[in-house]
Design a protein around this motif. Structure first.
Motif, PDB file in Angstrom:
ATOM      1  N   TRP A   1      43.980  59.578 -55.775  1.00  0.00           N
ATOM      2  CA  TRP A   1      45.337  60.105 -55.864  1.00  0.00           C
ATOM      3  C   TRP A   1      45.347  61.591 -56.192  1.00  0.00           C
ATOM      4  O   TRP A   1      44.337  62.170 -56.578  1.00  0.00           O
ATOM      5  N   ALA A   2      46.538  62.178 -56.078  1.00  0.00           N
ATOM      6  CA  ALA A   2      46.683  63.625 -56.240  1.00  0.00           C
ATOM      7  C   ALA A   2      46.249  64.110 -57.621  1.00  0.00           C
ATOM      8  O   ALA A   2      45.684  65.197 -57.756  1.00  0.00           O
ATOM      9  N   TYR A   3      46.491  63.300 -58.653  1.00  0.00           N
ATOM     10  CA  TYR A   3      46.185  63.753 -60.018  1.00  0.00           C
ATOM     11  C   TYR A   3      44.706  64.042 -60.218  1.00  0.00           C
ATOM     12  O   TYR A   3      44.315  64.772 -61.148  1.00  0.00           O
ATOM     13  N   VAL A   4      43.861  63.480 -59.362  1.00  0.00           N
ATOM     14  CA  VAL A   4      42.413  63.616 -59.551  1.00  0.00           C
ATOM     15  C   VAL A   4      41.961  65.064 -59.389  1.00  0.00           C
ATOM     16  O   VAL A   4      40.922  65.464 -59.926  1.00  0.00           O
ATOM     17  N   TRP A   5      42.746  65.880 -58.661  1.00  0.00           N
ATOM     18  CA  TRP A   5      42.367  67.287 -58.544  1.00  0.00           C
ATOM     19  C   TRP A   5      42.225  67.924 -59.925  1.00  0.00           C
ATOM     20  O   TRP A   5      41.298  68.704 -60.170  1.00  0.00           O
ATOM     21  N   GLY A   6      43.129  67.601 -60.826  1.00  0.00           N
ATOM     22  CA  GLY A   6      43.048  68.146 -62.169  1.00  0.00           C
ATOM     23  C   GLY A   6      41.831  67.665 -62.935  1.00  0.00           C
ATOM     24  O   GLY A   6      41.378  68.335 -63.870  1.00  0.00           O
ATOM     25  N   VAL A   7      41.286  66.521 -62.536  1.00  0.00           N
ATOM     26  CA  VAL A   7      40.091  65.981 -63.187  1.00  0.00           C
ATOM     27  C   VAL A   7      38.838  66.648 -62.635  1.00  0.00           C
ATOM     28  O   VAL A   7      37.987  67.131 -63.391  1.00  0.00           O
ATOM     29  N   VAL A   8      38.729  66.700 -61.305  1.00  0.00           N
ATOM     30  CA  VAL A   8      37.503  67.252 -60.714  1.00  0.00           C
ATOM     31  C   VAL A   8      37.385  68.749 -60.962  1.00  0.00           C
ATOM     32  O   VAL A   8      36.274  69.294 -61.001  1.00  0.00           O
ATOM     33  N   GLU A   9      38.519  69.433 -61.141  1.00  0.00           N
ATOM     34  CA  GLU A   9      38.475  70.867 -61.401  1.00  0.00           C
ATOM     35  C   GLU A   9      38.731  71.199 -62.870  1.00  0.00           C
ATOM     36  O   GLU A   9      38.848  72.367 -63.235  1.00  0.00           O
ATOM     37  N   GLY A  10      38.816  70.164 -63.698  1.00  0.00           N
ATOM     38  CA  GLY A  10      39.110  70.367 -65.103  1.00  0.00           C
ATOM     39  C   GLY A  10      37.925  70.879 -65.898  1.00  0.00           C
ATOM     40  O   GLY A  10      36.775  70.900 -65.422  1.00  0.00           O
ATOM     41  N   ALA A  11      38.216  71.285 -67.122  1.00  0.00           N
ATOM     42  CA  ALA A  11      37.165  71.775 -68.016  1.00  0.00           C
ATOM     43  C   ALA A  11      36.120  70.696 -68.233  1.00  0.00           C
ATOM     44  O   ALA A  11      36.443  69.542 -68.517  1.00  0.00           O
ATOM     45  N   GLY A  12      34.880  71.063 -68.092  1.00  0.00           N
ATOM     46  CA  GLY A  12      33.789  70.133 -68.318  1.00  0.00           C
ATOM     47  C   GLY A  12      33.380  69.319 -67.105  1.00  0.00           C
ATOM     48  O   GLY A  12      32.405  68.565 -67.165  1.00  0.00           O
ATOM     49  N   SER A  13      34.090  69.448 -65.991  1.00  0.00           N
ATOM     50  CA  SER A  13      33.710  68.700 -64.793  1.00  0.00           C
ATOM     51  C   SER A  13      32.442  69.296 -64.190  1.00  0.00           C
ATOM     52  O   SER A  13      32.395  70.490 -63.887  1.00  0.00           O
ATOM     53  N   PRO A  14      31.410  68.486 -63.987  1.00  0.00           N
ATOM     54  CA  PRO A  14      30.159  69.012 -63.427  1.00  0.00           C
ATOM     55  C   PRO A  14      30.297  69.527 -62.000  1.00  0.00           C
ATOM     56  O   PRO A  14      29.452  70.294 -61.535  1.00  0.00           O
ATOM     57  N   VAL A  15      31.360  69.106 -61.286  1.00  0.00           N
ATOM     58  CA  VAL A  15      31.498  69.533 -59.892  1.00  0.00           C
ATOM     59  C   VAL A  15      32.614  70.562 -59.703  1.00  0.00           C
ATOM     60  O   VAL A  15      32.960  70.901 -58.567  1.00  0.00           O
ATOM     61  N   ALA A  16      33.163  71.068 -60.782  1.00  0.00           N
ATOM     62  CA  ALA A  16      34.237  72.060 -60.683  1.00  0.00           C
ATOM     63  C   ALA A  16      33.783  73.250 -59.846  1.00  0.00           C
ATOM     64  O   ALA A  16      32.661  73.744 -59.990  1.00  0.00           O
ATOM     65  N   GLY A  17      34.665  73.701 -58.952  1.00  0.00           N
ATOM     66  CA  GLY A  17      34.355  74.833 -58.095  1.00  0.00           C
ATOM     67  C   GLY A  17      33.564  74.475 -56.857  1.00  0.00           C
ATOM     68  O   GLY A  17      33.284  75.345 -56.024  1.00  0.00           O
ATOM     69  N   ARG A  18      33.218  73.198 -56.711  1.00  0.00           N
ATOM     70  CA  ARG A  18      32.397  72.787 -55.564  1.00  0.00           C
ATOM     71  C   ARG A  18      33.074  71.709 -54.725  1.00  0.00           C
ATOM     72  O   ARG A  18      32.443  71.072 -53.882  1.00  0.00           O
ATOM     73  N   VAL A  19      34.383  71.517 -54.947  1.00  0.00           N
ATOM     74  CA  VAL A  19      35.105  70.405 -54.325  1.00  0.00           C
ATOM     75  C   VAL A  19      36.203  70.925 -53.412  1.00  0.00           C
ATOM     76  O   VAL A  19      36.892  71.902 -53.726  1.00  0.00           O
ATOM     77  N   GLY A  20      36.364  70.263 -52.278  1.00  0.00           N
ATOM     78  CA  GLY A  20      37.489  70.503 -51.392  1.00  0.00           C
ATOM     79  C   GLY A  20      38.359  69.263 -51.339  1.00  0.00           C
ATOM     80  O   GLY A  20      37.933  68.166 -51.722  1.00  0.00           O
ATOM     81  N   VAL A  21      39.590  69.413 -50.868  1.00  0.00           N
ATOM     82  CA  VAL A  21      40.500  68.274 -50.753  1.00  0.00           C
ATOM     83  C   VAL A  21      41.290  68.422 -49.466  1.00  0.00           C
ATOM     84  O   VAL A  21      41.611  69.547 -49.044  1.00  0.00           O
ATOM     85  N   MET A  22      41.597  67.304 -48.848  1.00  0.00           N
ATOM     86  CA  MET A  22      42.288  67.307 -47.567  1.00  0.00           C
ATOM     87  C   MET A  22      43.080  66.011 -47.412  1.00  0.00           C
ATOM     88  O   MET A  22      42.783  65.011 -48.079  1.00  0.00           O
ATOM     89  N   PRO A  23      44.097  66.007 -46.540  1.00  0.00           N
ATOM     90  CA  PRO A  23      44.717  64.725 -46.196  1.00  0.00           C
ATOM     91  C   PRO A  23      43.661  63.803 -45.596  1.00  0.00           C
ATOM     92  O   PRO A  23      42.722  64.257 -44.925  1.00  0.00           O
ATOM     93  N   ARG A  24      43.808  62.517 -45.854  1.00  0.00           N
ATOM     94  CA  ARG A  24      42.820  61.559 -45.354  1.00  0.00           C
ATOM     95  C   ARG A  24      42.683  61.660 -43.837  1.00  0.00           C
ATOM     96  O   ARG A  24      43.662  61.892 -43.139  1.00  0.00           O
ATOM     97  N   PRO A  25      41.479  61.473 -43.292  1.00  0.00           N
ATOM     98  CA  PRO A  25      41.294  61.536 -41.842  1.00  0.00           C
ATOM     99  C   PRO A  25      41.815  60.281 -41.152  1.00  0.00           C
ATOM    100  O   PRO A  25      42.239  59.327 -41.808  1.00  0.00           O
ATOM    101  N   GLY A  26      41.757  60.284 -39.819  1.00  0.00           N
ATOM    102  CA  GLY A  26      42.092  59.099 -39.039  1.00  0.00           C
ATOM    103  C   GLY A  26      40.848  58.574 -38.363  1.00  0.00           C
ATOM    104  O   GLY A  26      39.731  59.034 -38.619  1.00  0.00           O
ATOM    105  N   PHE A  27      41.036  57.587 -37.487  1.00  0.00           N
ATOM    106  CA  PHE A  27      39.905  57.034 -36.748  1.00  0.00           C
ATOM    107  C   PHE A  27      39.686  57.794 -35.447  1.00  0.00           C
ATOM    108  O   PHE A  27      40.622  58.342 -34.864  1.00  0.00           O
ATOM    109  N   ASP A  28      38.458  57.840 -35.008  1.00  0.00           N
ATOM    110  CA  ASP A  28      38.104  58.496 -33.757  1.00  0.00           C
ATOM    111  C   ASP A  28      38.873  57.852 -32.601  1.00  0.00           C
ATOM    112  O   ASP A  28      38.849  56.633 -32.430  1.00  0.00           O
TER     113      ASP A  28
END
Length: 446
Positions: free
Chosen positions: A290-317
């Motif tokens: 969900w959308a709130y997770v952006w604040g978690v992955v980029e939050g203080a202490g997140s080991p992956v902060a600054g290395r994450v991208g986000v996008m609308p979910r893809p579709g099928f080929d």
């Protein structure tokens, strides 16, 4: 400053005769008699106080946006005092407590926040004021179609839009760059990228999502079915439409993802926090959440902060355009026995309007419900990508249009989980889900 009180669960329960008694009627006005729609249509001119059952909504500076909204409303209606009644932090307790009180005819709270999955259930059991005669059709045109459908039962709305949650695909941008992989636009590309990174030893898991035996898996499946061009129930909520090529593709994707190691075996036990922990811990390449997770992955202490991208979910080929995201969030219901129904309608309508929705955009991390606010320059220019991308997501409602949604959801997520746990083939699970959902719609216990 609005006055805040705590209305305890015991006090609310004391006003009622029990949830089972309220729900046993199936329909009707409840112990408090028929709702007074004439009173609900009139904004009071004298001094009144309404009780708004709600929970704290944090602002960027640590405040509570409810207080900002109440102050803004009071400038328009200085005679209406909004009393904040603190709701429990637990959604299930909130639902049970409110259901018990309203079914008994309790006049307070006048207005209450509820999940967007509740309207059909609450409408069927006379726990919410019908809004069809109170608002012009043009009012509803300002909101996403999926949201309006979710707030309606038998073509009549029963709740005011407030704020939305929706899902996205999070990805390790650094790992994709390292291996020369483009940001995937289809689920097939997700699978190939996940496999490449895993084989290189840079992640233990490819894609993590919510696959446990609970409602979160219903949301995931509803999205995948939409990605494949299908639906779970028909628009009335009375007939199962899951199946055919769309159902086969959605369930088949889960089966293949498990068999190929794209999703880990443990995903069959994962809920939101489990999948988030795996991703922020650096173990997974992709995360549906969900959308709130952006604040978690980029939050203080997140080991992956600054290395994450986000996008609308893809579709099928070869399928549709993708970009689907399951609809979550909260809305405002008017108690059909409210002591101040006109004031409650006025405040709920204000919270759904442009001024309040732009306050949500500017002051919080919540996603606005109003389409104009979602598409505003402030939203699209936000440094929070989940807000900036909000208008691009094609919202998909869970099969909540049936008042038997809890039973329908259970039928769907239980069978889907057997695919992720390796206990059943996609074909068998799909057939079982169809049969179990049809039984749920008939009122048969599972």
């Amino acid at each position: 400053m609005p006055r805040t009180t705590s209305l305890s669960r015991r006090r609310l329960l004391a006003a009622g005769t029990g949830l089972a008694a309220g729900l046993a009627t199936g329909c009707g006005a409840g112990a408090g008699g028929a709702p007074d729609l004439d009173a609900a249509a009139e904004v009071p001119t004298g001094d009144v106080t309404l009780d708004w059952w709600s929970f704290r909504m944090a602002t960027a500076d640590g405040g509570d946006v409810r207080e900002t909204l109440v102050r803004a409303f009071s400038r328009r209606h200085p005679n209406i005092r909004v009393n904040l009644v603190e709701a429990p932090a637990n959604t299930d307790i909130t639902r049970t407590t409110l259901s018990t009180a309203v079914a008994s005819g309790a006049p307070s709270p006048d207005l209450y926040m509820g999940d967007v999955a509740w309207p059909a259930q609450f409408a069927y059991n006379a726990l919410a004021l019908p809004l069809g005669s109170l608002l012009p059709g043009a009012f509803w045109e300002g909101f996403p179609d999926a949201l309006v459908r979710a707030l309606s039962f038998e073509d009549e709305p029963y709740a005011f839009p407030f704020y939305i949650d929706q899902s996205y695909l999070y990805y390790r941008a650094d790992l994709l760059d390292k291996h020369g992989l483009a940001v995937p636009r289809t689920w097939e590309e997700v699978a190939r990228a996940a496999t490449a990174v895993r084989r290189a030893g840079d992640a233990d898991m490819g894609l993590v999502l919510q696959g446990a035996v609970y409602e979160g898996l219903t949301a995931n499946v509803a999205e995948l079915v939409a990605d494949a061009g299908g639906t779970v129930l028909d628009p009335t909520g009375g007939r199962v439409t899951l199946g055919g090529a769309a159902g086969e593709r959605a369930f088949g994707f889960l089966q293949d993802a498990l068999a190929d190691g794209v999703v880990p075996a443990a995903v069959a036990t994962f809920k939101e926090q489990d999948s988030t922990d795996a991703f922020t811990g650096g173990r997974a390449v992709f995360l549906r959440n969900w959308a709130y997770v952006w604040g978690v992955v980029e939050g203080a202490g997140s080991p992956v902060a600054g290395r994450v991208g986000v996008m609308p979910r893809p579709g099928f080929d070869g399928g549709g355009p993708g970009g689907h995201g399951c609809l979550g969030g909260w809305c405002n219901f008017v108690n059909p026995h409210a002591a101040q129904p006109g004031a409650a309608v006025a405040f709920a309508r204000f919270c759904a309007g442009e001024e309040a929705q732009m306050i949500i955009v500017r002051d919080t991390a919540y996603l606005p419900a109003l389409s104009a606010a979602r598409a505003s320059d402030e939203a699209r220019g936000s440094r929070t990508p989940t807000l900036a991308l909000a208008g691009e997501v094609r919202l998909v409602a869970r099969p909540t249009q049936s008042p038997r949604y809890p039973q329908v959801s259970k039928a769907l997520y239980t069978r889907a989980n057997t695919v992720l746990s390796g206990g059943a083939s996609a074909a068998d699970a799909l057939a079982g889900a169809r049969a179990d959902m049809a039984a749920a719609l008939r009122g048969e216990s599972l």
